[in-house]
Design a protein around this motif. Structure first.
Motif, PDB file in Angstrom:
ATOM      1  N   LEU A   1      -9.977  27.272  63.024  1.00 46.41           N
ATOM      2  CA  LEU A   1      -8.731  27.027  62.290  1.00 46.41           C
ATOM      3  C   LEU A   1      -8.857  25.869  61.312  1.00 46.41           C
ATOM      4  CD1 LEU A   1      -6.133  27.439  65.181  1.00 46.41           C
ATOM      5  CD2 LEU A   1      -6.849  29.140  63.480  1.00 46.41           C
ATOM      6  N   GLY A   2      -9.922  25.099  61.413  1.00 49.28           N
ATOM      7  CA  GLY A   2     -10.078  23.934  60.544  1.00 49.28           C
ATOM      8  C   GLY A   2      -9.054  22.866  60.835  1.00 49.28           C
ATOM      9  N   VAL A   3      -8.803  22.633  62.123  1.00 47.05           N
ATOM     10  CA  VAL A   3      -7.779  21.670  62.535  1.00 47.05           C
ATOM     11  C   VAL A   3      -8.410  20.629  63.442  1.00 47.05           C
ATOM     12  CG1 VAL A   3      -5.628  21.347  63.801  1.00 47.05           C
ATOM     13  CG2 VAL A   3      -5.906  23.331  62.319  1.00 47.05           C
ATOM     14  N   VAL A   4      -8.136  19.363  63.170  1.00 41.40           N
ATOM     15  CA  VAL A   4      -8.538  18.249  64.031  1.00 41.40           C
ATOM     16  C   VAL A   4      -7.275  17.677  64.649  1.00 41.40           C
ATOM     17  CG1 VAL A   4      -9.651  15.999  64.137  1.00 41.40           C
ATOM     18  CG2 VAL A   4     -10.532  17.731  62.578  1.00 41.40           C
ATOM     19  N   THR A   5      -7.280  17.543  65.981  1.00 38.21           N
ATOM     20  CA  THR A   5      -6.095  17.083  66.698  1.00 38.21           C
ATOM     21  C   THR A   5      -6.422  15.804  67.456  1.00 38.21           C
ATOM     22  OG1 THR A   5      -5.354  19.362  66.976  1.00 38.21           O
ATOM     23  CG2 THR A   5      -4.342  17.696  68.384  1.00 38.21           C
TER      24      THR A   5
ATOM     25  N   VAL B   1      -1.243  13.850  66.419  1.00 33.44           N
ATOM     26  CA  VAL B   1      -1.473  13.987  64.981  1.00 33.44           C
ATOM     27  C   VAL B   1      -2.517  15.071  64.774  1.00 33.44           C
ATOM     28  CG1 VAL B   1      -2.302  12.877  62.866  1.00 33.44           C
ATOM     29  CG2 VAL B   1      -0.882  11.589  64.480  1.00 33.44           C
ATOM     30  N   THR B   2      -2.218  16.027  63.875  1.00 37.01           N
ATOM     31  CA  THR B   2      -3.192  17.060  63.528  1.00 37.01           C
ATOM     32  C   THR B   2      -3.501  16.987  62.051  1.00 37.01           C
ATOM     33  OG1 THR B   2      -1.482  18.721  63.080  1.00 37.01           O
ATOM     34  CG2 THR B   2      -2.314  18.567  65.345  1.00 37.01           C
ATOM     35  N   TYR B   3      -4.753  17.334  61.726  1.00 40.11           N
ATOM     36  CA  TYR B   3      -5.172  17.332  60.325  1.00 40.11           C
ATOM     37  C   TYR B   3      -5.769  18.688  59.994  1.00 40.11           C
ATOM     38  CZ  TYR B   3      -7.582  16.230  55.988  1.00 40.11           C
ATOM     39  OH  TYR B   3      -8.012  16.233  54.693  1.00 40.11           O
ATOM     40  N   ASN B   4      -5.150  19.373  59.008  1.00 40.57           N
ATOM     41  CA  ASN B   4      -5.630  20.676  58.572  1.00 40.57           C
ATOM     42  C   ASN B   4      -6.619  20.455  57.428  1.00 40.57           C
ATOM     43  OD1 ASN B   4      -5.821  23.260  57.162  1.00 40.57           O
ATOM     44  ND2 ASN B   4      -4.102  23.914  58.463  1.00 40.57           N
ATOM     45  N   THR B   5      -7.888  20.749  57.696  1.00 37.38           N
ATOM     46  CA  THR B   5      -8.938  20.505  56.703  1.00 37.38           C
ATOM     47  C   THR B   5      -8.852  21.460  55.527  1.00 37.38           C
ATOM     48  OG1 THR B   5     -10.465  21.940  57.895  1.00 37.38           O
ATOM     49  CG2 THR B   5     -10.472  19.618  58.484  1.00 37.38           C
ATOM     50  N   VAL B   6      -8.159  22.608  55.695  1.00 40.04           N
ATOM     51  CA  VAL B   6      -8.037  23.572  54.605  1.00 40.04           C
ATOM     52  C   VAL B   6      -6.911  23.158  53.660  1.00 40.04           C
ATOM     53  CG1 VAL B   6      -7.629  25.985  54.005  1.00 40.04           C
ATOM     54  CG2 VAL B   6      -8.932  25.406  56.076  1.00 40.04           C
ATOM     55  N   ASP B   7      -5.714  22.926  54.228  1.00 41.56           N
ATOM     56  CA  ASP B   7      -4.563  22.535  53.414  1.00 41.56           C
ATOM     57  C   ASP B   7      -4.528  21.045  53.110  1.00 41.56           C
ATOM     58  OD1 ASP B   7      -3.762  25.162  53.530  1.00 41.56           O
ATOM     59  OD2 ASP B   7      -2.484  24.833  55.298  1.00 41.56           O
ATOM     60  N   LYS B   8      -5.395  20.263  53.815  1.00 41.02           N
ATOM     61  CA  LYS B   8      -5.407  18.811  53.677  1.00 41.02           C
ATOM     62  C   LYS B   8      -4.003  18.238  53.926  1.00 41.02           C
ATOM     63  CE  LYS B   8      -9.369  18.518  50.582  1.00 41.02           C
ATOM     64  NZ  LYS B   8      -9.808  19.897  50.865  1.00 41.02           N
ATOM     65  N   MET B   9      -3.423  18.665  55.040  1.00 34.22           N
ATOM     66  CA  MET B   9      -2.106  18.215  55.446  1.00 34.22           C
ATOM     67  C   MET B   9      -2.178  17.596  56.829  1.00 34.22           C
ATOM     68  SD  MET B   9       0.012  18.845  52.992  1.00 34.22           S
ATOM     69  CE  MET B   9       1.591  18.696  53.826  1.00 34.22           C
TER      70      MET B   9
END
Length: 768
Positions: free
Chosen positions: A67-71, A90-98
């Motif tokens: 999913l390209g997500v770091v939690t 806190v989650t970081y979406n590496t695709v959307d950079k959100m």
């Protein structure tokens, strides 16, 4: 879903002693080790987060490559540039950079190394949920609460920020400058009607708006469709309300108007406008429209300089009730030329004295005239000098302007020598004055004198002060009327020699927790008799009054134009007590005896019109730090009937304070022959804090000789961190220029950070 640890190459390390592992999301630039700088040349502390990188600190960190997500979970702290984000998850979406954050979310700013810290600290945003861009600058927030550095609060259902528009938009916002209310919590109603969860009582005031816009570029907050509530009750609706944000110290704009009615002006409306020129100067312009005086334009100006300051206020009435154009101004300015010299200006004038009476303006210090004063002063270690000029304008009924004195020049210089034999000193003084009148006597004076005083002590406790002085006075006079009725124009001079010896013997006794002093004091003085030529005008020695303060002066006559001559002695007895708990008592009584009388110099009521003077006394008593009293009196030398009483009593603490001032003065004749009728007046004042935020105060002045009240004032005020309510009542019983003082009742409501509103209802003519 496969959870995998973040590769070590993307980790920006925190201090190794911490059990948590700080990591960097892989989508951001990897950490680059900074080159080591020589410790001996390190000027500022380096930033632990290099520019362009992000530091994450959490209890645990997982990564989902699919999913390209770091939690990050548990006590999460994310640092990106100046932004600091804290949350439970806190989650970081590496695709959307959100970045999304939930659970006890807060967002604030830190001070970067090498940059100055803000004066009031950073703004902090709290929320239930945040969805932000990777740099933590833009995004969507739900359940938002913002605490500004100044202590104001803004809460909303949700909010959004866009860097492109530099605006924040909030839905269903609530704003207040009040602290969180204390008190017993009450149930919080829910949408279903159940009353679940606690809530605290509403603040003193708050603004509820359907939409709130914060324009960061304009530094302005706008409330749309807003209600202002007081203690939870809606009191005022406005479709539009704006104010500067917390980053603005002050800003130009309209202030809240005020309305009212008074006996002097009738109904009135005031529209003020605040104008900011720069960081050091501002002004306030007010358009006031009144029922009786019509339009009045008022202005206030303040300007601070690096070495001085300037203030100006005035008013202009183009057409008053008499059809006149009226105006008034008052200004003050100070300028420090260097560490020694200072220049100052005080100026105030009016077109007509009755104008001040009508607009309820009193001269500074409640004197009977307006003062214009220009001065240059210098101060040294043992010297001082000044050059001044004065012009006075009468604003008192019955005092004609033709009798007012102008002083184009008043110069003073004093020089004090270094200590001489037996710690004696020589003081040399120069005084010069020029006086002008529209009609009457004009004069110029130059006085030069020296005084030598020597304190002596013996081994028996006696203290003796010997003094000798001589002064020369030179006058040039025009149109001086002599006692014979003739007119004198010309010059006149005199020499004023004076001498005296003062003896005192303090007897000191100490005990357990106290000390006492009994001090007898005797002075013998002599001066050239009959040294007041009729050709010398009397400008500054018109009223002579004997008291404890001048009993041992070489001349009990104030000023330069008249001097005491002949031989006389003065004697007094002083008792002082001081306790170790701060209680102090000081009593002194004295009298003087002259070898001859001088009825031309000492008139009835002065206390010196007989060879044996009246008895004068002073009592100072301070039983504690919360109470003090001073009483001065003058008693007739034969009957001991009081000729003068002056009582000052004051005391109090943080809860209650007040005082009484009482004056009684018997009939006194001035050196010009004017009779000052006896005066008896008392003033009482006090204030008490009846509750934490409530204060009640009042004052009243009553004249016994006129058998009527002079002035009454009452006030009730509420003041907390965000709200101020003041109610003042004043009643002026005086009548001048056929204008009655009247009665004024004023209500003032101040919502701090929003503005204030004043209202004064009409009470009718109640001053008679």
């Amino acid at each position: 879903m496969v959870a995998a640890p973040v590769p070590s190459a993307s980790i920006q390390a925190a201090p190794p002693a911490a059990p948590k592992k700080p990591v960097l999301p892989p989508a951001l630039a990897p950490a680059k080790p900074a080159p080591a700088a020589p410790t001996q040349t390190l000027a500022v502390q380096s930033d632990p987060v290099p520019e362009g990188e992000t530091l994450v600190d959490a209890d645990s960190l997982t990564r989902d490559d699919d999913l390209g997500v770091v939690t990050a979970r548990g006590n999460v702290v994310v640092v990106s540039g100046p932004k600091v984000l804290r949350a439970d998850v806190v989650t970081y979406n590496t695709v959307d950079k959100m970045v999304t954050a939930s659970g006890h979310v807060s967002l604030t700013e830190r001070t970067l190394p090498g940059t100055p810290a803000p004066a009031q600290g950073p703004e902090t945003t709290f929320a239930d949920y945040m969805e932000l861009t990777g740099d933590l600058r833009d995004g969507f927030v739900r359940g938002i609460q913002i605490l500004s550095p100044s202590g104001t609060r803004l809460a909303a259902l949700y909010g959004e920020r866009s860097s492109q528009t530099q605006k924040k938009e909030f839905a269903r916002g609530v704003y207040t400058a009040c602290d969180s209310c204390s008190g017993e919590a009450s149930p919080l109603p829910t949408l279903t009607g159940r009353r679940d969860g606690p809530r605290q009582p509403p603040p003193s005031w708050q603004v509820k708006a359907a939409r709130v816009t914060h324009d960061e570029a304009e530094q302005e907050v706008v409330f749309h469709d807003a209600w202002i509530e007081a203690f939870g009750v809606p009191v005022l609706y406005t479709p539009y309300l704006s104010q500067a944000d917390s980053t603005v110290y002050r800003r130009s704009g309209f202030l809240a108007p005020s309305t009212g009615s008074s006996d002097r002006l009738g109904g009135e409306l005031q529209l003020p406008y605040y104008l900011v020129f720069d960081d050091h100067s501002d002004a306030k312009l007010t358009l006031q429209y009144t029922e009786k005086q019509y339009a009045i334009l008022k202005g206030d100006l303040n300007r601070n300089f690096s070495r001085g300051a300037l203030t100006f206020n005035g008013s202009f009435n183009p057409y008053d009730e008499d059809g006149w154009t009226q105006g008034y101004y008052a200004s003050k300015a100070t300028w420090h030329l260097d560490p020694v010299w200072r220049a100052s200006l005080e100026s105030s004038l009016t077109t007509r004295p009755v104008y001040l009476r009508r607009i309820d303006v009193s001269p500074p210090n409640n004197v009977d005239y307006l003062t214009n004063h220009l001065s240059l002063e210098g101060f040294g270690l043992r010297s001082s000098a000044s050059v001044e000029g004065f012009y006075f304008q009468s604003v008192t009924e019955g005092v004609a302007q033709s009798g007012m004195t102008a002083v184009p020049l008043l110069a003073d210089m004093t020089l004090l020598s270094d200590p001489l034999w037996s710690n004696g000193h020589v003081e040399t003084a120069l005084n010069s004055v020029v006086l002008r009148r529209p009609s009457g006597t004009d004069s110029e004076r130059v006085s030069v004198g020296s005084r030598y005083s020597v304190p002596l002590r013996d081994g028996l406790g006696n203290e003796i002060t010997a003094l000798a002085a001589v002064r020369g006075d030179f006058y040039h006079v025009v149109d001086q009327t002599l006692d014979s009725g003739h007119r004198f124009d010309g010059s006149v001079a005199r020499v004023v020699p004076q001498g005296g010896v003062i003896w005192r013997h303090p007897l000191i006794a100490t005990g357990a927790g106290y000390s006492q002093v009994i001090e007898p004091k005797v002075g013998v003085f002599a001066a050239l008799p009959d040294n007041n030529p009729d050709e010398i005008p009397n400008e500054d020695s018109r009223v002579v009054t004997l008291d404890v303060g001048n009993l041992f002066q070489p001349s009990r006559v104030p000023g330069h134009d008249r001097v005491e001559g002949g031989e006389w002695t003065a004697y007094s007895l002083r008792y002082a007590y001081a306790g170790d708990k701060g209680d102090v008592l000081d009593i002194e009584a004295g009298q003087s005896y002259r070898l001859g009388t001088d009825t031309d110099l000492f008139r009835a009521g002065s206390g010196l019109d007989h060879t044996l003077s009246d008895v004068v006394a002073r009592i100072r008593y301070t039983p504690s730090a919360h109470l003090s009293m001073q009483y001065d009196t003058q008693l007739d030398h034969d009957s001991l009937v009081p000729q003068r009483h002056v009582l000052r009593l004051s005391g109090g603490n943080t809860l209650v304070n007040g005082g009484v001032n009482y004056l009684y003065a018997d009939t006194t004749t001035t050196l010009d022959g004017d009779v000052l009728k006896d005066r008896q007046e008392i003033t009482g004042f006090g204030a008490t804090r009846v509750a934490r935020h409530w204060v009640v105060s009042g004052a009243h002045t009553y004249s016994f000789d006129r058998n009527k009240s002079v002035r009454t004032a009452l006030a009730v005020g509420y003041d907390d961190e965000c709200l101020s309510i003041a109610t003042t009542y004043t009643r002026d019983h005086t009548v001048e220029y056929d204008v009655k003082g009247g009665t004024t009742l004023m209500f003032t409501l101040t919502l701090k950070t929003l503005g204030s509103y004043s209202f004064s209802p009409s009470l009718g003519d109640s001053s008679s």
